[in-house]
Write a protein that holds these residues in place. Structure first.
Motif, short mmCIF file in Angstrom:
data_model
loop_
_atom_site.label_atom_id
_atom_site.label_comp_id
_atom_site.label_asym_id
_atom_site.label_seq_id
_atom_site.Cartn_x
_atom_site.Cartn_y
_atom_site.Cartn_z
N GLU A 70 38.93 53.62 -31.57
CA GLU A 70 40.36 52.85 -31.77
C GLU A 70 39.57 51.86 -33.22
N THR A 71 37.83 51.04 -33.32
CA THR A 71 37.42 50.53 -34.23
C THR A 71 36.76 50.99 -35.36
N GLY A 72 35.85 52.18 -35.00
CA GLY A 72 34.95 53.13 -36.25
C GLY A 72 33.82 52.34 -35.88
N ILE A 73 33.23 51.40 -34.59
CA ILE A 73 32.24 50.32 -33.66
C ILE A 73 31.46 51.10 -33.45
N GLY A 103 27.89 49.82 -37.49
CA GLY A 103 29.50 50.82 -38.35
C GLY A 103 30.82 49.64 -38.50
N GLU A 104 31.60 49.82 -39.27
CA GLU A 104 32.49 48.63 -39.73
C GLU A 104 33.27 48.96 -39.78
N ILE A 105 34.23 47.85 -39.06
CA ILE A 105 35.88 47.99 -38.57
C ILE A 105 36.37 49.63 -39.92
N GLN A 106 37.19 50.56 -38.35
CA GLN A 106 38.07 51.30 -39.63
C GLN A 106 38.72 52.01 -38.18
#
Length: 169
Positions: A70-73, A103-106
């Protein structure tokens, strides 16, 4: 002809419970802001990232997977801050406290509208989280000083501890 074992509950018409288990996690950044998101099907509210546990999946693995999807984190669950029941929909929700790993928000735009870190407190939470059951579990997670331990076991045929989360503040 195969003889099935006698099941008194079945004979009395009592159904075995079938619950959905969902997981979510409270994750903060270095500024103490909470990572929240909005989904397409609950766009009226912000909430902690999470989702449903797959059959046979340990809860700590489920929250790592859902959070990443959901967030890429990447997160590291530490312990459980609360367990909640939606009796109407037979959903048991388990909330974890977790640490940011990388990670970064994706976001996946098919599922998520937006995700971001928000400075949240008891006074402004209603501006972001509009559903009461989401509000209480988020506040509980924010206030939790002690967490409930969590273990995953496998029994086949001996008992094998696969993992344990236990955190002291």
């Amino acid at each position: 002809m195969k003889v099935l074992p006698r099941n008194e509950d079945f004979e009395r018409g009592v159904q075995s419970p079938k619950h959905i288990i969902s997981v979510s996690a409270l994750v903060k950044n270095a500024k103490g802001e909470v990572l929240l998101l909005r989904t397409h099907w609950r766009s009226d509210t912000w909430e902690m990232p999470g989702g449903n546990v797959e059959l046979g999946e340990p809860l700590d693995e489920a929250i790592r997977r859902e959070f990443l999807e959901e967030t890429g984190i990447v997160i590291r669950p530490i312990g459980i801050t609360g367990v909640y029941c939606n009796a109407s929909k037979q959903v048991i929700s388990v909330v974890f406290h977790a640490e940011y790993v990388s990670g970064e928000i994706q976001i996946q735009p098919e599922e998520i509208i937006e995700a971001r870190y928000i400075r949240l407190d008891e006074h402004n939470i209603g501006q972001w989280i509009t559903r009461p059951q989401q509000k209480s579990r988020t506040l509980d997670a924010m206030k939790a000083e002690e967490m409930v331990p969590y273990e995953t076991w496998e029994v086949n045929p001996t008992y094998n501890l696969l993992g344990r989360l236990h955190h002291h503040s």
